[in-house]
Design a protein around this motif. Structure first.
Motif, mmCIF file in Angstrom:
data_model
loop_
_atom_site.group_PDB
_atom_site.id
_atom_site.type_symbol
_atom_site.label_atom_id
_atom_site.label_comp_id
_atom_site.label_asym_id
_atom_site.label_seq_id
_atom_site.Cartn_x
_atom_site.Cartn_y
_atom_site.Cartn_z
ATOM 1 N N GLU A 78 55.917 34.467 43.969
ATOM 2 C CA GLU A 78 54.785 33.669 43.483
ATOM 3 C C GLU A 78 55.062 33.069 42.109
ATOM 4 O O GLU A 78 54.227 33.119 41.198
ATOM 5 C CB GLU A 78 53.501 34.511 43.465
ATOM 6 C CG GLU A 78 53.107 35.029 44.841
ATOM 7 C CD GLU A 78 51.807 35.822 44.838
ATOM 8 O OE1 GLU A 78 51.130 35.863 43.788
ATOM 9 O OE2 GLU A 78 51.457 36.382 45.894
ATOM 10 N N ASP A 114 49.987 49.933 39.062
ATOM 11 C CA ASP A 114 49.324 49.017 39.987
ATOM 12 C C ASP A 114 49.942 49.069 41.378
ATOM 13 O O ASP A 114 49.240 48.936 42.389
ATOM 14 C CB ASP A 114 49.378 47.581 39.443
ATOM 15 C CG ASP A 114 48.310 47.330 38.386
ATOM 16 O OD1 ASP A 114 47.496 48.248 38.146
ATOM 17 O OD2 ASP A 114 48.301 46.234 37.810
ATOM 18 N N GLN A 162 44.283 42.580 48.276
ATOM 19 C CA GLN A 162 44.079 41.273 47.675
ATOM 20 C C GLN A 162 42.694 41.174 47.061
ATOM 21 O O GLN A 162 42.502 40.554 46.013
ATOM 22 C CB GLN A 162 44.259 40.187 48.736
ATOM 23 C CG GLN A 162 44.503 38.800 48.175
ATOM 24 C CD GLN A 162 45.928 38.631 47.688
ATOM 25 O OE1 GLN A 162 46.848 39.108 48.317
ATOM 26 N NE2 GLN A 162 46.088 37.969 46.563
ATOM 27 N N GLY A 178 42.583 42.231 43.567
ATOM 28 C CA GLY A 178 43.589 41.627 42.704
ATOM 29 C C GLY A 178 44.914 42.346 42.721
ATOM 30 O O GLY A 178 45.697 42.226 41.774
ATOM 31 N N GLU A 219 36.831 34.097 46.900
ATOM 32 C CA GLU A 219 37.760 33.779 45.829
ATOM 33 C C GLU A 219 37.241 34.348 44.519
ATOM 34 O O GLU A 219 36.138 34.030 44.098
ATOM 35 C CB GLU A 219 37.933 32.256 45.714
ATOM 36 C CG GLU A 219 38.575 31.593 46.939
ATOM 37 C CD GLU A 219 40.024 32.006 47.122
ATOM 38 O OE1 GLU A 219 40.673 32.341 46.114
ATOM 39 O OE2 GLU A 219 40.496 32.005 48.271
ATOM 40 N N PRO A 259 38.658 34.941 40.495
ATOM 41 C CA PRO A 259 39.773 34.691 39.577
ATOM 42 C C PRO A 259 40.495 35.988 39.197
ATOM 43 O O PRO A 259 39.868 37.031 39.006
ATOM 44 C CB PRO A 259 39.086 34.058 38.360
ATOM 45 C CG PRO A 259 37.820 33.476 38.895
ATOM 46 C CD PRO A 259 37.392 34.391 40.002
ATOM 47 N N ASP A 260 41.825 35.903 39.101
ATOM 48 C CA ASP A 260 42.621 37.083 38.765
ATOM 49 C C ASP A 260 42.192 37.697 37.440
ATOM 50 O O ASP A 260 42.163 38.922 37.285
ATOM 51 C CB ASP A 260 44.109 36.717 38.702
ATOM 52 C CG ASP A 260 44.691 36.412 40.071
ATOM 53 O OD1 ASP A 260 44.056 36.802 41.081
ATOM 54 O OD2 ASP A 260 45.758 35.787 40.135
ATOM 55 N N ALA A 261 41.862 36.849 36.458
ATOM 56 C CA ALA A 261 41.482 37.360 35.136
ATOM 57 C C ALA A 261 40.208 38.195 35.225
ATOM 58 O O ALA A 261 40.071 39.216 34.539
ATOM 59 C CB ALA A 261 41.283 36.200 34.163
ATOM 60 N N VAL A 313 39.123 39.880 37.973
ATOM 61 C CA VAL A 313 39.425 41.125 38.675
ATOM 62 C C VAL A 313 40.137 42.106 37.754
ATOM 63 O O VAL A 313 39.842 43.303 37.751
ATOM 64 C CB VAL A 313 40.288 40.850 39.921
ATOM 65 C CG1 VAL A 313 40.649 42.147 40.620
ATOM 66 C CG2 VAL A 313 39.555 39.942 40.885
ATOM 67 N N ARG A 314 41.075 41.606 36.954
ATOM 68 C CA ARG A 314 41.820 42.496 36.047
ATOM 69 C C ARG A 314 40.892 43.170 35.049
ATOM 70 O O ARG A 314 40.992 44.377 34.796
ATOM 71 C CB ARG A 314 42.900 41.707 35.312
ATOM 72 C CG ARG A 314 44.148 41.433 36.125
ATOM 73 C CD ARG A 314 45.312 41.043 35.221
ATOM 74 N NE ARG A 314 45.000 39.855 34.432
ATOM 75 C CZ ARG A 314 45.248 38.615 34.836
ATOM 76 N NH1 ARG A 314 45.802 38.402 36.019
ATOM 77 N NH2 ARG A 314 44.952 37.593 34.067
ATOM 78 N N ARG A 331 38.577 45.679 36.876
ATOM 79 C CA ARG A 331 39.352 46.854 37.275
ATOM 80 C C ARG A 331 39.680 47.722 36.056
ATOM 81 O O ARG A 331 39.615 48.951 36.108
ATOM 82 C CB ARG A 331 40.638 46.392 37.967
ATOM 83 C CG ARG A 331 41.195 47.378 38.969
ATOM 84 C CD ARG A 331 42.317 46.765 39.762
ATOM 85 N NE ARG A 331 43.464 46.430 38.950
ATOM 86 C CZ ARG A 331 44.145 45.303 39.029
ATOM 87 N NH1 ARG A 331 43.779 44.385 39.892
ATOM 88 N NH2 ARG A 331 45.190 45.083 38.262
#
Length: 332
Positions: free
Chosen positions: A29, A75, A90, A93, A141, A143-145, A147-148, A151
């Motif tokens: 990726e 992770d 997924q 994240g 959907e 955003p990764d930011a 989810v991080r 979490r």
């Protein structure tokens, strides 16, 4: 992050033999240019990676090269624990971490087991993206930011500040005490408390998130399954829910029940159909669910739902009574 990517690159080459820069970029990726820089870094560090030119060329490792790169990071280990399917990882994240962790697991297997495992994986498919009718499963959907940060607050036991878009309301900022994350189908939820009261947030409606330094006010131990069941029960008994009395063809019974929040009484009717008390999330949910099984179901109550379905059916019928509207192409 780059160290983990370099490890993954080596493991990909070990497991596949030869891969192009494009294929490596897709797996990792990243861009193909990043892959080329990583290849140069590996070569400089003494890893025997070489390029093969030509139509079927790519990058490969010298035969017999062995690694001891089997250690999982946090992770990756977490992703394997939630890896009932790739989609579930997924949702939190952890998709890239799952892929990286699985490469390390495969690399740690003895050679003969590795070959057997690779063949077995090709025979298993869990949670495909479409069902038998080719309907695509629409994953939410997030955003990764976001989810991080969510979490991080959940695992570290820190308060969380979120910018949340509730239904039919303007987004606002809230400070909450996170308890845990739950995924159901394609939807993910954050269980939390706010000012001591239980709250459940759709993760896809969290527009931004920030883990704070202040410790969260929560118990050290949690039974997340029990907490989810309790909140589900309260939700089903909420003021916005709609209970429908309906008759349904037994062949379509499961199609209707699978969309409902709960089913109350159920009994056979005189003509072989079933009579059900079914509860839905709200009026729109009830109308949508009963329309899906029409005409193999009939609403007996409430009367407003009978009227809504009747009006919808009449509108569709009217559109087919008249001659079809044929569009005349514009003159050139």
């Amino acid at each position: 992050m780059r160290a983990d990517r370099l490890v993954s690159l080596v493991l990909l080459l070990r497991q596949h033999g030869r891969l192009s820069a494009t294929a490596l970029a897709r797996e990792l990726e990243v861009s193909a240019r990043t892959v080329l820089r990583d290849i140069e870094a590996l070569s400089a560090a003494g890893v025997p990676v070489y390029a093969e030119r030509g139509r079927n060329g790519g990058f490969a490792l010298l035969p017999g090269f062995q690694t001891e790169l089997t250690g999982l990071n946090h992770d990756e280990a977490l992703a394997l624990l939630v890896a009932g399917s790739r989609r579930r990882a997924q949702a939190f994240g952890l998709g890239p971490a799952l892929a990286s962790g699985m490469r390390k697991v495969v690399d740690a297997l003895p050679e003969d087991h590795r070959t057997t495992a690779a063949g077995a994986v090709q025979r298993l498919l869990i949670d495909p993206e479409t069902d038998l009718l080719a309907r695509k499963v629409a994953a939410e959907e997030v955003p990764d930011a976001v989810v991080r940060e969510v979490r991080r607050a959940v695992f570290a036991g820190r308060k969380l500040r979120i910018h949340y878009q509730a239904t039919d309301r303007d987004p606002d900022w809230r400070t909450i005490d996170p308890i845990g994350l739950v995924t159901v189908g394609t939807q993910s939820y954050l269980l939390a408390t706010r000012a001591g009261a239980d709250r459940t947030y759709r993760l896809s409606r969290v527009l931004a998130a920030e883990a704070l330094d202040e410790p969260a006010q929560r118990s050290e131990q949690v039974d997340l399954d029990q907490a989810w069941q309790e909140r589900s029960s309260r939700f089903r008994s909420g003021g916005d829910t709609v209970t429908v009395l309906a008759r349904v063809d037994p062949a379509r019974r499961d199609s209707l029940v699978d969309t409902a929040l709960s089913v109350g009484s159920e009994q056979a009717d005189g003509d072989g159909w079933l009579r059900l008390d079914v509860t839905f999330q709200d009026r729109r949910h009830a109308e949508w669910a009963l329309w899906q099984v029409s005409p193999r179901a009939e609403v007996l109550a409430p009367e407003w739902l009978r009227g809504a379905l009747r009006d919808r059916a009449a509108e569709i019928m009217d559109s087919y009574v008249a001659e079809p509207q044929r569009r005349v192409p514009p003159r050139s």
